[in-house]
Design a protein around this motif. Structure first.
Motif, mmCIF file in Angstrom:
data_model
loop_
_atom_site.group_PDB
_atom_site.id
_atom_site.type_symbol
_atom_site.label_atom_id
_atom_site.label_comp_id
_atom_site.label_asym_id
_atom_site.label_seq_id
_atom_site.Cartn_x
_atom_site.Cartn_y
_atom_site.Cartn_z
ATOM 1 N N LYS A 187 0.833 -1.198 0.000
ATOM 2 C CA LYS A 187 0.000 0.000 0.000
ATOM 3 C C LYS A 187 0.874 1.258 0.000
ATOM 4 N N ALA A 188 1.965 1.197 0.749
ATOM 5 C CA ALA A 188 2.859 2.369 0.829
ATOM 6 C C ALA A 188 3.446 2.662 -0.553
ATOM 7 N N MET A 189 3.791 1.616 -1.299
ATOM 8 C CA MET A 189 4.390 1.830 -2.619
ATOM 9 C C MET A 189 3.334 2.347 -3.606
ATOM 10 N N ALA A 190 2.125 1.795 -3.526
ATOM 11 C CA ALA A 190 1.045 2.292 -4.397
ATOM 12 C C ALA A 190 0.773 3.761 -4.078
ATOM 13 N N ASP A 191 0.899 4.108 -2.813
ATOM 14 C CA ASP A 191 0.665 5.485 -2.378
ATOM 15 C C ASP A 191 1.724 6.440 -2.971
ATOM 16 N N VAL A 192 2.967 5.974 -3.034
ATOM 17 C CA VAL A 192 4.037 6.774 -3.652
ATOM 18 C C VAL A 192 3.715 7.006 -5.135
ATOM 19 N N MET A 193 3.255 5.939 -5.792
ATOM 20 C CA MET A 193 2.947 6.059 -7.226
ATOM 21 C C MET A 193 1.805 7.053 -7.446
ATOM 22 N N ARG A 194 0.811 6.921 -6.611
ATOM 23 C CA ARG A 194 -0.338 7.814 -6.713
ATOM 24 C C ARG A 194 0.076 9.273 -6.485
ATOM 25 N N PHE A 195 0.968 9.470 -5.514
ATOM 26 C CA PHE A 195 1.456 10.812 -5.180
ATOM 27 C C PHE A 195 2.015 11.506 -6.430
ATOM 28 N N TRP A 196 2.850 10.771 -7.185
ATOM 29 C CA TRP A 196 3.496 11.392 -8.344
ATOM 30 C C TRP A 196 2.564 11.439 -9.565
ATOM 31 N N LYS A 220 7.460 -16.497 -10.907
ATOM 32 C CA LYS A 220 7.389 -15.254 -10.111
ATOM 33 C C LYS A 220 5.921 -14.896 -9.838
ATOM 34 N N SER A 221 5.139 -15.895 -9.522
ATOM 35 C CA SER A 221 3.702 -15.630 -9.382
ATOM 36 C C SER A 221 3.391 -14.774 -8.158
ATOM 37 N N GLY A 222 4.235 -14.835 -7.124
ATOM 38 C CA GLY A 222 4.014 -13.985 -5.950
ATOM 39 C C GLY A 222 4.193 -12.521 -6.331
ATOM 40 N N THR A 223 5.318 -12.219 -6.973
ATOM 41 C CA THR A 223 5.604 -10.837 -7.389
ATOM 42 C C THR A 223 4.540 -10.360 -8.382
ATOM 43 N N CYS A 224 4.165 -11.238 -9.323
ATOM 44 C CA CYS A 224 3.138 -10.852 -10.311
ATOM 45 C C CYS A 224 1.823 -10.490 -9.620
ATOM 46 N N ARG A 225 1.458 -11.276 -8.629
ATOM 47 C CA ARG A 225 0.194 -11.016 -7.927
ATOM 48 C C ARG A 225 0.168 -9.623 -7.316
ATOM 49 N N ILE A 226 1.322 -9.213 -6.822
ATOM 50 C CA ILE A 226 1.390 -7.895 -6.176
ATOM 51 C C ILE A 226 1.145 -6.781 -7.192
ATOM 52 N N TYR A 227 1.771 -6.888 -8.375
ATOM 53 C CA TYR A 227 1.516 -5.859 -9.401
ATOM 54 C C TYR A 227 0.077 -5.924 -9.886
ATOM 55 N N ARG A 228 -0.459 -7.146 -9.994
ATOM 56 C CA ARG A 228 -1.855 -7.293 -10.439
ATOM 57 C C ARG A 228 -2.814 -6.651 -9.451
ATOM 58 N N ASP A 229 -2.346 -6.511 -8.223
ATOM 59 C CA ASP A 229 -3.163 -5.842 -7.216
ATOM 60 C C ASP A 229 -3.010 -4.320 -7.332
ATOM 61 N N ILE A 230 -1.756 -3.863 -7.538
ATOM 62 C CA ILE A 230 -1.499 -2.409 -7.525
ATOM 63 C C ILE A 230 -1.940 -1.723 -8.827
ATOM 64 N N LEU A 231 -1.530 -2.287 -9.980
ATOM 65 C CA LEU A 231 -1.675 -1.535 -11.245
ATOM 66 C C LEU A 231 -3.125 -1.226 -11.634
ATOM 67 N N PRO A 232 -4.055 -2.193 -11.563
ATOM 68 C CA PRO A 232 -5.425 -1.847 -11.997
ATOM 69 C C PRO A 232 -6.034 -0.702 -11.192
ATOM 70 N N GLY A 233 -5.707 -0.615 -9.922
ATOM 71 C CA GLY A 233 -6.222 0.481 -9.087
ATOM 72 C C GLY A 233 -5.711 1.816 -9.616
ATOM 73 N N LEU A 234 -4.459 1.834 -10.038
ATOM 74 C CA LEU A 234 -3.887 3.085 -10.561
ATOM 75 C C LEU A 234 -4.504 3.414 -11.917
ATOM 76 N N TRP A 235 -4.672 2.378 -12.753
ATOM 77 C CA TRP A 235 -5.250 2.628 -14.083
ATOM 78 C C TRP A 235 -6.695 3.135 -13.979
ATOM 79 N N HIS A 236 -7.370 2.728 -12.912
ATOM 80 C CA HIS A 236 -8.740 3.197 -12.729
ATOM 81 C C HIS A 236 -8.764 4.717 -12.658
ATOM 82 N N ASP A 237 -7.815 5.274 -11.923
ATOM 83 C CA ASP A 237 -7.781 6.730 -11.745
ATOM 84 C C ASP A 237 -6.887 7.444 -12.753
#
Ligand code: NOJ
Length: 532
Positions: A187-196, A220-237
């Protein structure tokens, strides 16, 4: 696939070394703003800027101390906003660098995490629970914190690994990737992305993108899952936001994690390495683009084609002229060899990246001592050479105060002279980029089919829509056949198609390249059906 990427040509800027607007010896954001017109004129319509955040600079800024603050040496957050706005006014998008795998050891999160008493950040980094429990297979540091245990590193000693959890925890101190502590990192990293993104950037180049989950599976399915969680939320906005990964595995990065683009990087022995930097194989440089390399395009294609086939419908492989981690091509290639390499890079599918200074053939400086954790990479990070004046136009500071010395060779190229010289590398780059912008078939999406490629043989022929590209980096001359009705729209060296009945005879001179375009519907159809 993100629409604007279709015709994107990126320019990578290492901010320390691009342009020093305030005369303190180091590049800055205002300096980048002042050079946006130059970048636009060159034809690039997107930027990737290396980290500009507050940092102790033990790894040139990849050791972030505060993700939400521009380093004083580059300016302010307001300057960054201005940079985004000024770039947008000129039709230029801006990706900034996100470093999600680690922070600086001086980051507040890490200082809190190091404390003996439990707090919100105790599990923000990967700590084992006991000083003698090393973290198998990963470098770690002990003896520096108040708390018990050792912490894992992600790169240099100054870069503790952030905790995104373990796919299959086996120790009590390992958390699962959906543990609340690991979700908090995410969440902290997604928050940084959103900030910029809110401040106006257009997306991110993601550093060591594959490094989030330390004990991952082969996909790398663990790492992929994390991006799959973060990126769509950002693309929404921010539906236009684009993301390019430093992963070097497009199937995982694009299909698995959901990135738009993945870099095809120079790794010893890999496909890209065999094209440009195959310095030592049995004592010989066998690089495909070396005229005397007797290189083999199959070494590249055998790796590239499966990667391309798996991702061409979902994202882009990014070929680069170089980057801040890699020796510039001038280390071993001549001007003509580099021109042919660029002709290839800018006519292939995917989204190309040009590294600052590569358009004028800046040298790789073998002689420089390491700077900010650069080591051998320092030689590719020297100040941009703008003109023949003081410090080659990079800065008004005293030479002794420059971030790195400018090239003092009498033949050091510079932008001003290169623009005036119609035979300069600058004009080749500019023409190639213009050609790409002018024809949709040469941009990111249009399917690329190999027409002729054979082990240690030349030329390499590939086609994209109505276009046929012929590339001969060798010193040999050869003859091939091409369907009739094609016109040469771009050429380097001695290469032409001579009409003979139903097909034309291609005369391919040494070290040559050409782009042929179908002039009639019949020729276009012939190109589609054409195999050799
Ligand atoms: C890759 C970056 O490109 C490089 O410059 C940096 O040192 C490492 N990641 C660590 O962040």
């Amino acid at each position: 696939m993100m629409k604007w990427l279709q015709d994107a040509v990126f320019y990578e800027i290492y901010p320390q070394s691009f342009y020093d607007a305030n005369g303190d010896g180091i590049g800055d954001l205002i300096g980048i703003i002042e050079k946006l017109d130059y970048i636009k004129e060159l034809g690039c319509n997107a930027l990737w800027i290396n980290p500009f955040y507050d940092s102790p600079f033990k790894d040139a800024g990849y050791d972030v101390r505060d993700y939400k603050k521009v380093a004083a040496r580059y300016g302010t957050d307001e300057d960054a906003v201005r940079l985004f706005e000024e770039a947008h006014k000129r039709g230029i998008k801006v990706l900034i660098d996100l470093v999600p795998g680690h922070t600086s050891e001086e980051h507040e999160w890490f200082k809190e995490s190091s404390k003996a008493e439990k707090n919100e950040y105790s599990d923000r980094y990967i700590w084992s629970d006991f000083i003698f429990n090393g973290i198998e297979g990963h470098p770690y540091i002990g003896g520096e914190a108040e708390r018990d245990g050792v912490y894992m590193l992600n790169f240099f000693k100054c870069q503790p690994a952030l905790n995104y959890g373990w796919l299959t925890p086996t120790e009590p101190w390992q958390k699962g990737i959906d543990d609340p502590a690991c979700l908090a990192t995410r969440k902290a990293m997604a928050d940084v992305m959103r900030f910029w993104l809110e401040k106006g950037c257009d997306g991110f180049r993601v550093d060591m993108a594959d490094s989030l989950v330390k004990e991952d599976d082969a996909n790398k399915s663990g790492t992929c899952r994390i991006y799959r969680d973060i990126l769509p939320g950002l693309w929404h906005d921010f539906p236009q936001a684009a993301f390019v990964s430093e992963w070097n595995n497009p199937d995982q990065a694009i299909n698995g994690a959901g990135f738009d683009m993945d870099f095809y990087l120079n790794h010893p022995g890999n496909g890209v390495n065999s094209l440009f930097r195959d310095y030592i194989t049995e004592g010989e440089d066998r690089s495909f683009f070396r005229a005397d390399g007797h290189g083999d395009i199959m070494k590249f294609l055998e790796e590239y084609q499966p990667r391309y086939n798996k991702t061409m419908m979902s994202g882009y492989i990014s070929l680069i002229t170089c980057n801040h981690d890699t020796p510039r091509l001038t280390k071993t290639l001549t001007k003509r060899e580099i021109e042919l390499a660029y002709a290839f890079i800018f006519t292939m599918p995917g989204v190309p990246f040009l590294y600052y200074g590569d358009e004028i053939g800046m040298k790789y400086r073998e002689d420089l001592p390491t700077k900010e954790g650069g080591y051998f990479r320092t030689g590719s990070r020297t100040p941009m050479q703008w003109n023949s004046g003081k410090n080659l136009g990079f800065s008004e500071a005293d030479a002794a105060d420059l971030y790195l010395p400018v090239d003092d060779a009498p033949d050091a190229p510079n932008v001003e002279d290169a623009m005036k010289d119609p035979d300069s590398l600058y004009h080749t780059v500019k023409d190639l980029i213009a050609l790409r912008h002018a024809h949709k078939d040469l941009q990111a999406n249009t399917y690329c089919e190999v027409i002729y490629a054979e082990k240690e043989k030349f030329p390499f022929i590939y086609k994209r829509g109505s276009f046929i590209m012929v590339l001969n980096p060798s010193r040999e001359t050869m003859t091939n056949i091409i369907p009739a009705g094609f016109e040469k729209v771009y050429g380097i060296g001695d290469i032409e198609a001579l009409p003979v009945d139903e097909s034309d005879v291609l005369k391919v001179g040494p070290q040559s390249f050409a782009v042929f375009k179908a002039t009639t519907e019949k020729a276009r159809e012939a190109a589609i059906a054409w195999k050799q």
